[in-house]
Structure formats: structure tokens, C-alpha cells
Design a protein around this motif. Structure first.
Motif, mmCIF file in Angstrom:
data_model
loop_
_atom_site.group_PDB
_atom_site.id
_atom_site.type_symbol
_atom_site.label_atom_id
_atom_site.label_comp_id
_atom_site.label_asym_id
_atom_site.label_seq_id
_atom_site.Cartn_x
_atom_site.Cartn_y
_atom_site.Cartn_z
ATOM 1 N N GLN A 82 -3.761 -4.889 -6.788
ATOM 2 C CA GLN A 82 -5.072 -4.867 -6.136
ATOM 3 C C GLN A 82 -5.303 -3.536 -5.427
ATOM 4 O OE1 GLN A 82 -5.067 -8.513 -3.718
ATOM 5 N NE2 GLN A 82 -6.765 -9.250 -4.969
ATOM 6 N N HIS A 83 -4.265 -3.027 -4.759
ATOM 7 C CA HIS A 83 -4.381 -1.740 -4.069
ATOM 8 C C HIS A 83 -4.656 -0.611 -5.056
ATOM 9 C CE1 HIS A 83 -3.615 1.516 -1.260
ATOM 10 N NE2 HIS A 83 -2.683 1.985 -2.067
ATOM 11 N N TYR A 108 3.884 -10.202 -4.415
ATOM 12 C CA TYR A 108 3.877 -8.815 -3.933
ATOM 13 C C TYR A 108 3.254 -7.899 -4.992
ATOM 14 C CZ TYR A 108 5.673 -4.357 -2.133
ATOM 15 O OH TYR A 108 5.774 -3.072 -1.662
ATOM 16 N N SER A 168 -3.178 -15.787 -3.877
ATOM 17 C CA SER A 168 -2.139 -15.881 -2.851
ATOM 18 C C SER A 168 -0.969 -16.746 -3.297
ATOM 19 C CB SER A 168 -2.731 -16.446 -1.554
ATOM 20 O OG SER A 168 -3.752 -15.605 -1.066
ATOM 21 N N THR A 183 0.815 -1.218 0.000
ATOM 22 C CA THR A 183 0.000 0.000 0.000
ATOM 23 C C THR A 183 0.850 1.270 0.000
ATOM 24 O OG1 THR A 183 -0.117 -0.136 2.416
ATOM 25 C CG2 THR A 183 -1.931 -1.120 1.161
ATOM 26 N N HIS A 209 0.975 -8.615 -7.093
ATOM 27 C CA HIS A 209 -0.477 -8.788 -7.081
ATOM 28 C C HIS A 209 -1.107 -7.920 -5.991
ATOM 29 C CE1 HIS A 209 -4.187 -10.991 -8.056
ATOM 30 N NE2 HIS A 209 -4.459 -10.867 -6.776
ATOM 31 N N GLN A 210 -0.483 -7.866 -4.827
ATOM 32 C CA GLN A 210 -1.014 -7.036 -3.742
ATOM 33 C C GLN A 210 -1.025 -5.563 -4.141
ATOM 34 O OE1 GLN A 210 0.874 -7.723 0.048
ATOM 35 N NE2 GLN A 210 1.111 -9.906 -0.370
ATOM 36 N N TRP A 211 0.044 -5.114 -4.791
ATOM 37 C CA TRP A 211 0.115 -3.700 -5.181
ATOM 38 C C TRP A 211 -0.924 -3.363 -6.249
ATOM 39 C CZ3 TRP A 211 3.378 -1.201 -9.379
ATOM 40 C CH2 TRP A 211 3.311 0.201 -9.272
#
Length: 343
Positions: A118-119, A112, A312, A92, A114-116
Motif C-alpha cells: 500500500q505504501h 505486513y 487488516s 514505510t 500488505h502495508q508495504w
């Protein structure tokens, strides 16, 4: 200190470093990498990423992994800047770091990334304007991550998917991913060999497999390591004579990875031929985890398998049986594992 040139010239075939990686016996093996392999890697990656002096590249990978060298040396070789992160950056907060540091090239693990993404999607943010390219490697990229990236309006920023084992000096193949490859079903290409590397898809007896068929990935060329430190038998098992190069003493590294060739010549990673898997970019030997489970005084047998868990990525599931007359509980086993293997 003296202002003249340093003495003691380094020769190409001298050792540059030893880095330890998991072994099929659960015991880490030291990989012997020579200077010529590192130099070839640095020049090849600088070319793949089209690095230029004005670039600012994030050094994200922990320094005890050889992939950190991919983020440090190639930029410096072309006069660009390597920006070393001081602490772990939350996904984030990545955009703010990119803007504050003026980063133009990122090297990130796919989980990592993928998380960014999504954010960015949830907050309706575009990626920072300074960013021009992202390199991803260490584990499989999910097509849905690339599709989501395109939805946040980021088609101008290509991804470079890189592939390679420690034994072939970090990266052996690369593929630039653009909009059309997001339509491929669950398999994004790892690409074609980088400069002075050779990749083969071979079956039993080192016979090449036809296009579209699955074969084991073998790597040859300038990136090959010298072998394993103090392990001649395992070196001979993994570094086999090369029947294709025509060079005296030529070798191929047997990766244990399975792949198939696409019609355009790019290669797709299919899976592992053995029990070595990637979890969030880390090489994990299933036999190592199983061996540590069986060390528990109440455990008789143990089997560990990777299970895909959507965005994940892969996770490990363990199945255990208790010794006769004994009982075993999962919290007990989990606490045991935490004391003997990485989290």
C-alpha cells in the motif's frame, strides 16, 4: 581455543530443539523437533528459494518463533548472508532498509506485506532493484495484495507462499505466485509438498477425498516432529499411523486445517477444522482466550470468534455473559484480558 574439528557428532534422530505452541486446551505444548527434520527443511527451502551465495536474506521473524530458523539456516547453508534486523521495521521504512542492506530475498507476514505494498502504491515507488524474491507465510495472503503488487510494476519479483505447522518443521508446502493467480477468488494456493514431505487431503477414516472436495490436511515425511514433550496422549491423537507410506512406524500429522486440490495438483487452504486460528501470523487458540475470559470474577460464559476485516486480516471478537446478579462492562473485560493474554 582448539583449532581442530569439534568432537561429539550429532546423530539425525537426536533432538534439535523444543518450541512451544498453543494447544487445544489453552495450555502450550512443547514440540520435539529432531536434527534430521531441520536439516531436511534447510535443504528444501534453499531449493525452493533458489538461494545462492550472493543472496542477502532478511531475518524478520522474532527469534522465539521457529520460522526465524527459515530465515537464518537455509541462507547460511549455501554461503549466503543472513541480515538480522535490530528493531521492528515500519512498513514505510522497509524500502530504505532493503536498499541500505542490499537485500535480495525477504520473508514477511502477509499483513505486513500488505502495508508495504500500500505504501509503495500511494507513494508511486517501485520496489528496490536488488530485491528478487519474497517469501510469505503464517497466514492467508489476500489476492488484492498481489493485484496491488502487480500495479506497482513488480511482476519481475515473484512471491513464494509457504505453508506448514511447527509439528512438521516450519514449512511443508510452497507455491510460487505469479500474475495469473491474482484472478483466483480469495484463495491463493499453498502449493505442493517441499522435498521429502507428503501432503494428503483426507476425510473420516483417513480416506482420500476427490479432487476439488474439501478434506483435512495431513502431513507425512521427513519433517515430522517426534511429538509433544511429556504429552503422550496428545502425541497419539495428532501423530497417527501412516497407511500410505508402507514404512514400519510411519506417521502422519493431523493439522486440523482444511484444504482442497486444484486441477494442477496444488493445494488451497480453506480454513480450520478446529478453533486454532492465525492472527497476523500468530497461532491463537480460541479456547485459550475463552478460558481466560471465564476466569474474570464477573464472567459466566464466553465465546471468541475470528472475523475477517478486509486488508487488516482476521481479528478476534469476544461475546460474554455475566454471572447471575453481577454486571460486566467491556472496558473491564478488555483490561482483564490485557493482563493475561498477549495483545
Amino acid at each position: 581455543q582448539p583449532k581442530g574439528r569439534l568432537g561429539g557428532a550429532v546423530l539425525p534422530n537426536q533432538l534439535a530443539y523444543v518450541v512451544y505452541t498453543s494447544g487445544t486446551t489453552g495450555v502450550p505444548k512443547g514440540v520435539l523437533v529432531e536434527h534430521r527434520s531441520v536439516v531436511n527443511h534447510n535443504q528444501a527451502i534453499a531449493r525452493v528459494l533458489e538461494l545462492r551465495p550472493e543472496d542477502r536474506v532478511l531475518q524478520f521473524t522474532p527469534l522465539n518463533f521457529d520460522a526465524a530458523g527459515e530465515e537464518i539456516y537455509p541462507p547460511l547453508c549455501v554461503g549466503a548472508s543472513t541480515v538480522v534486523r535490530r528493531e521492528l521495521i515500519a512498513a514505510t521504512e522497509l524500502s530504505a532498509v532493503i536498499e541500505a542492506e542490499g537485500l535480495s530475498v525477504l520473508s514477511l507476514p502477509p499483513a505486513y506485506m500488505h502495508q508495504w505494498v500500500q505504501h509503495l502504491f500511494v507513494t508511486a515507488q517501485p520496489p528496490p532493484a536488488a530485491l528478487r524474491l519474497i517469501m510469505l507465510g503464517g497466514e492467508r495472503i489476500l489476492p488484492e495484495t498481489l493485484a496491488l503488487w502487480q500495479q506497482v510494476g513488480s511482476e519481475r519479483i515473484p512471491w513464494v507462499n509457504v505453508y506448514g505447522p511447527t509439528e512438521a518443521t516450519i514449512t511443508s508446502a510452497s507455491s510460487t505466485l505469479r500474475a495469473e493467480v491474482a484472478l483466483l477468488d480469495a484463495q491463493l494456493p499453498i502449493g505442493k509438498p517441499v522435498a521429502n514431505a507428503r501432503l494428503y487431503l483426507l476425510g473420516p477414516g483417513l480416506i482420500p477425498v476427490p479432487q476439488g472436495h474439501v478434506g483435512e490436511i495431513y502431513i507425512g515425511g521427513a519433517g515430522l516432529a517426534r511429538g509433544y514433550l511429556g504429552r503422550p496422549e496428545q502425541t497419539a491423537e495428532r501423530f497417527v499411523p501412516d497407511p500410505f507410506s508402507g514404512e514400519a512406524g510411519g506417521r502422519l500429522y493431523r493439522t486440523g486445517d482444511l484444504g482442497r486440490a486444484m486441477p494442477d495438483g496444488r493445494m488451497v487452504f480453506v480454513g480450520r477444522a478446529e478453533s486454532l486460528v492465525k492472527i497476523r501470523g500468530f497461532r491463537v487458540e480460541l479456547g485459550d482466550v475463552e478460558a481466560n475470559l471465564r476466569r474474570h470474577p464477573s464472567v459466566d460464559g464466553a465465546v471468541v470468534v475470528p472475523v475477517e476485516d478486509g486488508a487488516s486480516g482476521a481479528k478476534l471478537w469476544a461475546y460474554v455473559t455475566a454471572k447471575p446478579t453481577l454486571t460486566v462492562t467491556w472496558p473491564e473485560v478488555r483490561n482483564w484480558l490485557k493482563s493475561v493474554v498477549p495483545d
